[in-house]
Design an enzyme around this catalytic site. Sequence first.
Site, short mmCIF file in Angstrom:
data_model
loop_
_atom_site.label_atom_id
_atom_site.label_comp_id
_atom_site.label_asym_id
_atom_site.label_seq_id
_atom_site.Cartn_x
_atom_site.Cartn_y
_atom_site.Cartn_z
N HIS A 1 -6.34 7.33 4.47
CA HIS A 1 -7.79 7.39 4.65
C HIS A 1 -8.07 8.49 5.68
O HIS A 1 -7.28 8.69 6.61
CB HIS A 1 -8.34 6.07 5.23
N GLU B 1 -13.51 4.00 -1.01
CA GLU B 1 -12.88 3.18 0.03
C GLU B 1 -13.80 2.99 1.24
O GLU B 1 -13.35 2.67 2.34
CB GLU B 1 -11.54 3.82 0.44
N SER C 1 0.80 -1.23 0.00
CA SER C 1 0.00 0.00 0.00
C SER C 1 0.83 1.27 0.00
O SER C 1 1.16 1.81 1.07
CB SER C 1 -0.94 -0.01 1.22
N CYS D 1 -10.00 0.83 11.72
CA CYS D 1 -9.95 0.18 10.41
C CYS D 1 -10.57 -1.20 10.47
O CYS D 1 -11.13 -1.68 9.49
CB CYS D 1 -8.51 -0.02 9.95
#
Length: 419
Positions: free
Chosen positions: A230, A162, A22, A347
């Site tokens: 995020h 997302e 990522s 998360c």
Amino acid sequence: MTIREINFDGLIGPSHNYAGLSLGNLASTRHAGDISRPREAALQGIEKMRANLELGLVQGVFMPLPRPNGGWLRALGADYLECNHALAANAMSASSMWAANAATVSPAPDTADGRCHLTVANLKTMPHRSHEWPDTLAQLRLAFAHEAFAVHSPVPPVFGDEGAANFMRLADRHADKGLEIFVYGVSGGPFPARQHIEASRAVARLHRLDPERVLFVQQSDEAISAGAFHNDVVAVANERTLFAHEKAFADRDDTISRIAERFPGLDYVEVADADVPLADAISSYLFNAQLLTLPSGEQTLVVPSECRETPTVWRWLEAHLASNGPIRRVEVVDVRQSMANGGGPACLRLRVACDPATVDPRFLVDQAKLDAMAKVVARTWPETIDAREVQSETLVATVTAARRAMLDLLDLGALDLSD
Ligand code: SUG
């Protein structure tokens, strides 16, 4: 109907590993090539679920997806054991554990048809996450099959979505009508901005939200460039409280005043950069916490242990508790295995405010079910995985059998359709 917030945690899958997939997620890059500990990881996640139950909350769980994803590889004309390592790593990722990215959820009080709407995220920006959605959709359709829900396919992958990681909801109580805030990114300097405003707009339309009760706000480029891939790495909302870093949003003053205008009861708790620099907020995951309303009505913040080890952060939390602010308690959880891939307590969970009686009970847990799940993990999850050596027949067999044992335990064999 009694609407309660349920946190559905993604059970950390048997293929959990550190492949460094990522870009823009600093922890994922930093830990690339480390040896992972899937068994320990899953047990840490189970302990976090236990702690939530002990707080008197309703807790749910999602199953790991089938890995390696053979169907995805076949569509690419590839075979897991023979393809190049990068493709194999993408097919083996356990990334669905980060359930905040599974979908965006609009609870029933916010929608025109009085149903709770969920749109599965396309996760198109990262190859290893882009193939999660078909199996996630199947799982959500099973968990939320009741007519109280509408589960939507992802928005077309021209625009990245997302899920709830870029979404916040403010409401007096979870059961009340809320203000839904969609946070999009435009630029992240060297890193991708994963949430596109057009995807957020599409989700708001699909969920039949009242345009007066929707806001689209931009994440600051500076936050994305500093590793906040995020929005939930730098901000979290719960009921009337918005807890955010000073640098979370582009044009902070305007953003906060737009939110306060639409939601006059706002309790805004801001952490100044001078007190907790953005880099400390991101490495400790202070904002990737679960901000939860306890049955007593008080709010508690469930933070990862890294917060206690970051002096600026711990000092801030102690000062806030002493000041009688809206966060009344802090709970510390150890989710280090997930944290090393950039996944904190927030998360790992998808929040769904709904009547628990409308959820398929196989996806709800109590302590006894968690005990049984922990036993299956201890017996079947691999102890370690070296991300450089995932193309092994033995590992494939172990990971497949482990997931199947968990599905059998929970009577969820219906999820074992794809390979
Ligand atoms: O998408 N990490 C995840 C972490 C997701 C965190 N979720 C929220 N903030 N809600 C991601 O970057 C790392 C996988 C690897 O490198 O092996 C990873 O996918």
